[in-house]
Design an enzyme around this catalytic site. Structure first.
Site, PDB file in Angstrom:
ATOM      1  N   CYS A   8       0.868  -1.181   0.000  1.00 35.59           N
ATOM      2  CA  CYS A   8       0.000   0.000   0.000  1.00 35.59           C
ATOM      3  C   CYS A   8       0.908   1.236   0.000  1.00 35.59           C
ATOM      4  CB  CYS A   8      -0.959  -0.016   1.195  1.00 35.59           C
ATOM      5  SG  CYS A   8      -0.142   0.027   2.791  1.00 35.59           S
ATOM      6  N   THR A   9       0.367   2.405   0.290  1.00 34.05           N
ATOM      7  CA  THR A   9       1.134   3.643   0.165  1.00 34.05           C
ATOM      8  C   THR A   9       2.312   3.724   1.137  1.00 34.05           C
ATOM      9  OG1 THR A   9      -0.982   4.678  -0.328  1.00 34.05           O
ATOM     10  CG2 THR A   9       0.894   6.157   0.012  1.00 34.05           C
TER      11      THR A   9
END
Ligand code: ZN
Ligand code: ZN
Length: 343
Positions: A199-200
């Site tokens: 994810c980020t």
């Protein structure tokens, strides 16, 4: 933005020297079991207020999520305080040396139900029983493995402008939806496949990995520090970059370019483009992708309707909105019937 993993004493000294009288902007999170959140909250507030820390910190039974700034000269004392808390000792800090010393104006430490809104029932699984952390080099090797299933744990508007090669990118608006879709799709491979997630910045995978382990997946991995940390390691260690396009970020930039590939298209004309914008009509603010030609043509709006409203005077716009509830498009990120080229 400069990001640091665990800093050596020498690196910290250099960082503080470089910052001078400036503040350092820091973010970190940690899942942990915090029994008395109010006492913990007060403990942090007393110590950090004394160190002139400013920022927004969420404390919940499941852990802590912090975005803050600290005067460079107090960084060592701040780090020492973190290290005095068992579950924050050596926690990975993302540090940005910014010119802007106004990123936070107050110290707010809030007790919340969750540190990430995820729609999950806490009591059902142990969030600290997480997957195996992989750094960029290990991650590159993992995703080459034919037994790996690579999953993007972000939402549709994030993966639309950039993702890893061969990743599954669920077409979802929320993290909760993603969890269910992946579980269903991979139900027959809980034991034989390596489930690798990213994810980020890592916070969502941290929880997702614990969730999937709880659901019976045997080999669960996550990209440590997310795409942000991956990009940094790829650069510093001269690794092959397997991320294509831009990393969507939640500040005013809306995206950081990781590779030169443009994998998305303008939602209005279909030309290659990966620039996210918010519709400038104050009653809309829809998040969407718009190329320069369309920006000009549409006066930075998502639709003819918004363009008409935006071109009215402020008073006329106010009169138009009177008595109406505010449009909920703000929450429909990147989805609207007006966007012809949204896939
Ligand atoms: Zn266009
Ligand atoms: Zn609009």
């Amino acid at each position: 933005m400069q990001l640091y993993n665990t800093l050596s004493a020498k690196e910290r000294a250099a960082l503080i020297e470089e910052a001078g009288k400036e503040r350092l902007t820091i973010s970190f999170y940690q899942y942990a079991h915090i029994v008395n959140t109010s006492i913990f909250r007060n403990h942090l507030f007393i110590h950090w207020d004394a160190l002139e820390v400013l920022g927004r910190i969420y404390v919940a039974h499941e852990g802590i999520n912090a975005q803050l700034s600290v005067p460079a000269e107090n960084f060592e004392a701040f780090k020492a305080h973190l290290d005095s808390i068992s579950f924050l000792k050596g926690v990975r800090l993302n540090i940005a040396v910014e010119q802007d010393n106004m990123s936070f104006l107050k110290l707010k430490v809030k007790v919340r139900h969750k540190i990430v809104a995820d729609g999950l029932n806490d009591a059902s699984f142990d969030v600290t029983n997480k997957g195996v952390h992989a750094n960029a080099m290990e991650f590159n090797a993992l995703i080459e493995d034919p037994d790996t299933v690579l999953v993007d744990m972000r939402n549709h508007y994030e993966s639309e402008i950039g993702h890893f090669e061969n990743a599954i990118t669920p077409d979802v608006d929320t993290f909760r939806d993603s969890l269910d879709i992946i579980e269903k799709d991979l139900a027959d491979h809980k034991e034989d496949k390596k489930l690798v997630m990213y994810c980020t910045g890592g916070i969502r995978c941290e929880k997702a990995s614990a969730y999937y382990k709880h659901k019976g997946f045997k080999q669960v991995y996550q990209l440590e520090g997310g795409i942000i940390e991956y990009a940094k390691q790829v650069e510093s260690q001269k690794l092959e970059n397997k991320f294509k396009g831009k990393n969507f970020v939640f500040d005013s930039r809306l995206g950081e370019r990781i590779s030169d590939d443009v994998i998305a298209s303008c939602h209005q004309c279909g030309q290659p483009c990966d620039e996210h914008v918010n519709c400038v009509n104050d009653a809309c603010h829809l998040l969407f992708i718009q190329c320069e030609v369309c920006s000009e043509k549409m006066n930075y709006c998502c639709s003819d309707n918004c363009k008409e409203v935006h071109e009215l005077t402020f008073e006329e716009q106010k009169a138009l909105r009177r008595g109406k509830t505010v449009s909920n498009k703000i929450f429909k990120k990147g989805r609207s019937e007006v966007l012809k080229f949204k896939k």
